[in-house]
Motif scaffolding. Structure first.
Motif, short mmCIF file in Angstrom:
data_model
loop_
_atom_site.label_atom_id
_atom_site.label_comp_id
_atom_site.label_asym_id
_atom_site.label_seq_id
_atom_site.Cartn_x
_atom_site.Cartn_y
_atom_site.Cartn_z
N UNK A 1 0.83 -1.21 0.00
CA UNK A 1 0.00 0.00 0.00
C UNK A 1 0.86 1.25 0.00
N UNK A 2 2.04 1.19 0.63
CA UNK A 2 2.90 2.36 0.66
C UNK A 2 3.55 2.67 -0.68
N UNK A 3 3.67 1.67 -1.53
CA UNK A 3 4.30 1.88 -2.83
C UNK A 3 3.29 2.08 -3.95
N UNK A 4 2.00 1.97 -3.66
CA UNK A 4 0.99 2.13 -4.71
C UNK A 4 1.06 3.52 -5.32
N UNK A 5 1.23 4.53 -4.49
CA UNK A 5 1.30 5.90 -4.98
C UNK A 5 2.44 6.09 -5.97
N UNK A 6 3.63 5.62 -5.60
CA UNK A 6 4.78 5.73 -6.50
C UNK A 6 4.54 4.93 -7.77
N UNK A 7 3.95 3.75 -7.63
CA UNK A 7 3.67 2.90 -8.79
C UNK A 7 2.75 3.61 -9.78
N UNK A 8 1.68 4.20 -9.27
CA UNK A 8 0.72 4.90 -10.14
C UNK A 8 1.38 6.09 -10.83
N UNK A 9 2.19 6.86 -10.08
CA UNK A 9 2.84 8.03 -10.66
C UNK A 9 3.79 7.63 -11.78
N UNK A 10 4.58 6.59 -11.57
CA UNK A 10 5.54 6.15 -12.59
C UNK A 10 4.81 5.55 -13.78
N UNK A 11 3.78 4.75 -13.52
CA UNK A 11 3.03 4.11 -14.61
C UNK A 11 2.41 5.17 -15.53
N UNK B 1 8.71 13.91 -14.01
CA UNK B 1 9.79 13.94 -13.02
C UNK B 1 9.33 14.65 -11.76
N UNK B 2 8.62 15.76 -11.93
CA UNK B 2 8.12 16.51 -10.78
C UNK B 2 7.16 15.67 -9.95
N UNK B 3 6.22 15.01 -10.63
CA UNK B 3 5.22 14.21 -9.92
C UNK B 3 5.86 13.00 -9.24
N UNK B 4 6.72 12.29 -9.95
CA UNK B 4 7.37 11.11 -9.38
C UNK B 4 8.23 11.51 -8.20
N UNK B 5 8.97 12.62 -8.33
CA UNK B 5 9.83 13.06 -7.23
C UNK B 5 9.02 13.41 -5.99
N UNK B 6 7.92 14.15 -6.18
CA UNK B 6 7.12 14.53 -5.01
C UNK B 6 6.45 13.32 -4.38
N UNK B 7 6.01 12.36 -5.21
CA UNK B 7 5.36 11.16 -4.68
C UNK B 7 6.35 10.30 -3.90
N UNK B 8 7.54 10.11 -4.46
CA UNK B 8 8.54 9.30 -3.76
C UNK B 8 9.02 9.99 -2.49
N UNK B 9 9.14 11.31 -2.53
CA UNK B 9 9.52 12.03 -1.32
C UNK B 9 8.50 11.83 -0.22
N UNK B 10 7.22 11.84 -0.58
CA UNK B 10 6.16 11.61 0.41
C UNK B 10 6.22 10.17 0.93
N UNK B 11 6.48 9.22 0.02
CA UNK B 11 6.57 7.81 0.43
C UNK B 11 7.71 7.60 1.41
N UNK B 12 8.86 8.18 1.09
CA UNK B 12 10.03 8.04 1.98
C UNK B 12 9.78 8.75 3.30
N UNK B 13 9.17 9.92 3.27
CA UNK B 13 8.90 10.66 4.50
C UNK B 13 7.98 9.88 5.44
N UNK B 14 7.03 9.14 4.88
CA UNK B 14 6.12 8.36 5.71
C UNK B 14 6.80 7.16 6.36
#
Length: 829
Positions: free
Chosen positions: A14-24, A271-284
């Motif tokens: 569930x924590x990686x779904x956001x990054x997965x969707x952004x990259x896809x 790049x902007x969206x993926x970076x912000x999504x991954x930053x949020x994932x890592x922060x959590x």
């Protein structure tokens, strides 16, 4: 490390779904742009008139100035003719048969006296019929004053063999006997009329030149070797359709350019969206990384773990996204076809190249984003790890703030450019200025949002009860989290508003200047143009003053340092008698001096090129032929007339049709004009006309809408993704609030308040980002600080962003509250 990363991904799906969707989604968008770009080089429609030809030779439409790089080129608007003598050179190739073809406008006049214009209609020489091949269904080959019609045109005209038909080319209609009816395989995109060789050469009006040469029995390489240095294009296979259909040739060029620029935007946004999504994932996951640091994990191991996890997720998402890009590419092609940019039967070219490129870009963007996001959790000292995990760091890096404020300053400075550069360039600079402002506000977001929250929070706490108090406390302590939610919404609002209203403001400016510039009483127009003799005849009528108007384009090249920039610019052809019918707002010189071999320049363009009256200026005509003309005037009304005004004779000579676009007339009585127009089926006399044909800019506007719509769709997905992730990560916070006595409804109202605050701040900042560049653009173009266009689009953008934000937060909040508090408080982050 790979095994550990894979286990982490499976355990925290569930924590990686956001990054997965952004990259896809990002990979799918980039893959679609790559497919469109490849189609600009290899796509097309099935050839018809040249279906039997192995090779087609046409004039070279690519203008490449000296000293430019591989990307410094422009596609000529008109197909240049080629010397007929080249057929003899081609015939020297063993086994080759060279068939010259003449193509010229020819329209059959129907029984009602009006031209049959259901599809483009062209005349050809009968010898070229073999290239389709057209075969006689009835009758014989044409002789003098005879014509062969294709079967579809014959049926539409109701004419059989032996019938008499009127055909209009570049003069009054002439009567021809139908000698035969020809037929070719497939659905015809154009109507074809065939004349004998002598008559076709006469009607084409180009002595010793032909439109194209079809080659039978030879391959392209041998023909290219024979014609090396003749400045021609040798086409074979699918490229033959670009030689046959002018719209296909222009579409291929347009797709390549559009996909390149659109793809650049798509990559940046991805790049902007993926970076912000991954930053949020890592922060959590900060507690998890803090624990790893406390038990001895090194910074390098933390970074490597995050990098490998990201690679696993991005490869899977990238592969699926690349395949999904095929569907997105077809969807974009269909959208472009609906707005008339791409022919309905234009086929995309799909190969592994754009799919692999999109996958590589997606994985690379994810890895770079992961490296950036991993710096903070990997750099803290082990002793401070648990404390760092418990309390969110509030300070923003000084370097980040410095870059952000610098970008804001640059963006504000760039908004002033439209005061000095008008037209499409000024509108484009407004969009670029808005993007720079958005990036700057993204970097300084925590500071800007924090300052706004410190003003708003006390009001919320006093006016909204327990829920308002809790919402105020949350946003005060977590302004960075609020900024992460506000930023993508601000991007969506600002990007949509600036792109739409910059184009509507430019359109309004063109209309405003055109109304000021056209002083003619009447205009004569036609379905496929106006024969040049109409203007000459009108000038001979007592009490009538007339001038030809030829809408065209020119290609210019300017050198800045080592870079050569090539541009296609709107232009018009006018007679020296145009002074009484148009007002160019002449700055220097005189339009009365406009003769063949001379040109008038827009004052801003003349200043940019450092040209004045008496100087010579170099450019290329619409058919790619080089020009070197003397400047006789400069003028200010360049929005209505383009940057170049040529003599009508020069402009007309470099178009395939060889006709005027319109004839502007000063006359008190239209009786004689009506009689003149009546001699030419399809001509009509109307009141005034827009000087410049803005169809290309309208097409560009529609293209921008489609492109912006796709990018905004991706941004909308990322906004929803980010808001859902950030809200879902607060399950333990909601559980703790409920255990200490806060009611479920109070938490829902708290989140609703936060959602309204989020969309409110996004609306204000997004509006400000758009208002500054648009206001300056409007002042520069139409003299008003308010941009032109319906306000409903702006309100719709705000409503859409608000609905997206509120719904995303509300849904994720209700889902997070479904678990029992005692169970949720024990869940891991």
């Amino acid at each position: 490390m790979l095994s550990l990363a894979w286990q982490t991904v499976k355990a925290r799906t569930s924590g990686f779904i956001g990054a997965f969707v952004a990259i896809l989604c990002g990979t799918a968008l980039v893959a679609a742009c790559g497919i469109l770009m490849e189609s600009g080089f290899r796509g097309g429609v099935p050839t018809q008139r040249y279906a039997a030809a192995d090779v087609v030779v046409t004039g070279d439409r690519i203008v490449r100035p000296d000293g430019g790089d591989v990307l410094a080129f422009e596609h000529a608007a008109e197909q240049p003719s080629i010397p007929a003598a080249l057929a003899a050179k081609i015939a020297a190739v063993p086994g080759a048969r060279a068939v010259p073809e003449q193509t010229f406008p020819a329209v059959v006049v129907g029984q009602d006296g009006q031209p049959l214009a259901s599809k483009p209609s062209f005349g050809h020489n009968w010898e070229s019929a073999v290239l389709a091949p057209f075969t006689l269904k009835e009758g014989t080959a044409p002789q003098a004053n005879e014509v062969v019609l294709d079967s579809g045109l014959a049926a539409e005209a109701g004419a059989g063999v032996g019938a008499q038909v009127k055909i209009m080319t570049r003069s009054v209609p002439e009567t021809y006997r139908v000698a035969g009816i020809a037929e070719a395989a497939g659905r015809a995109r154009q109507a074809s009329l065939f004349f004998n060789e002598t008559k076709a050469a006469e009607l084409a009006g180009r002595p010793d030149r032909v439109s194209a040469i079809g080659v039978l029995g030879a391959d392209a390489r041998k023909v290219e070797n024979v014609l090396a240095g003749d400045h021609v294009t040798v086409s074979s296979g699918a490229d033959r359709s670009a030689a046959e259909f002018d719209d296909v040739s222009q579409t291929k060029s347009l797709l390549a350019i559009l996909a390149g620029s659109f793809g650049g935007y798509a990559v940046l946004v991805a790049i902007f969206v993926v970076a912000s999504t991954l930053a949020l994932t890592v922060e959590q996951r900060r507690r998890e990384f803090a624990l790893l640091r406390a038990v001895g994990a090194t910074p390098r191991q933390i970074r490597k773990l995050i990098g490998v996890e990201t690679t696993v997720v991005s490869v899977v998402a990238g592969v699926i996204g690349s395949l999904l890009g095929i569907l997105v590419g077809h969807g974009l092609r269909d959208a472009f076809a609906r707005i008339g940019v791409v022919p309905d039967d234009f086929a995309l070219s799909i190969s592994p190249i754009p799919l692999v490129a999109a996958l590589v870009i997606g994985v690379a963007a994810a890895r770079v984003a992961a490296w950036s996001a991993s710096r903070r959790p990997s750099s803290i000292n082990p002793v401070e790890a648990l404390g760092e995990a418990a309390v969110q760091k509030r300070d923003v890096g000084k370097v980040r703030l410095a870059i952000g404020w610098a970008l804001i300053a640059i963006g504000l400075g760039a908004t002033a450019v439209p005061l000095f550069l008008g037209g499409q360039l000024g509108a484009a600079m407004s969009v670029m200025a808005a993007l720079v402002l958005i990036i700057g506000l993204t970097l300084t977001g925590p500071k800007v949002i924090g300052a706004a929250v410190r003003v708003i929070a006390p009001v919320l706490a006093r006016s909204s009860g327990v829920s308002g108090y809790l919402a105020a406390a949350n946003v005060l302590k977590n302004s960075r989290r609020l900024a992460a939610a506000v930023t993508p919404l601000m991007l969506a609002i600002g990007f949509a508003v600036v792109n739409f209203y910059s184009q509507t403001t430019l359109t309004a400016a063109v209309q405003q200047q055109t109304e000021q510039s056209i002083t003619a009483d009447h205009v004569i127009t036609g379905i496929a143009g106006v024969p040049a003799e109409v203007s000459t005849t009108a000038k001979g009528i007592a009490g009538v003053t007339a001038t030809s108007l030829v809408r065209t384009q020119v290609i210019t090249a300017s050198k800045t340092g080592d870079t050569v920039e090539v541009q296609s610019r709107p232009a018009n052809g006018l007679d020296s008698t145009a002074g009484g019918m148009v007002d160019l707002d002449v700055v220097s010189g005189s339009i009365g001096d406009l003769q063949p071999g001379t040109v008038a320049l827009g004052d801003a363009h003349a200043s940019w090129e450092d040209k004045k009256v008496g100087d010579e200026v170099e450019f290329w005509y619409a058919d790619g032929q080089r020009a070197k003309l003397k400047v006789v005037a400069t003028y200010r009304h360049d929005l209505a007339f383009g940057d170049y005004v040529l003599s009508a004779a020069d402009a007309r000579a470099h178009t395939n049709a060889g006709m005027d676009s319109a004839v502007l007339v000063k006359a008190a009585d239209t009786t004689a004009l009506d009689a003149l127009a009546g001699r030419y089926p399809g001509l009509r006399v109307t009141e005034r006309v827009a000087a410049q044909d803005r169809s290309q800019e309208r097409t560009q506007f529609l293209l921008n809408l489609v492109a912006v719509g796709v990018i905004l769709g991706y941004v909308a997905i990322s906004v929803s993704n980010t808001l859902v992730m950030s809200t879902a990560a607060r399950r333990r916070e909601f559980a703790l609030l409920r255990l200490v006595g806060t009611g479920r409804r109070q938490i829902v109202r708290m989140m609703r308040t936060e959602a309204l605050l989020t969309v409110g701040l996004a609306a204000v900042l997004g509006s400000l980002v758009a208002a500054v560049p648009l206001g300056v653009l409007a002042i520069g173009l139409i003299g008003s600080p308010l941009p032109a266009g319906p306000i409903g689009v702006y309100l719709g953008a705000l409503a859409g962003a608000a609905l997206l934000g509120v719904v995303s937060i509300a849904v994720s909040t209700r889902l997070s509250l479904r678990a029992k508090p005692i169970d949720a408080i024990g869940t891991r982050e």
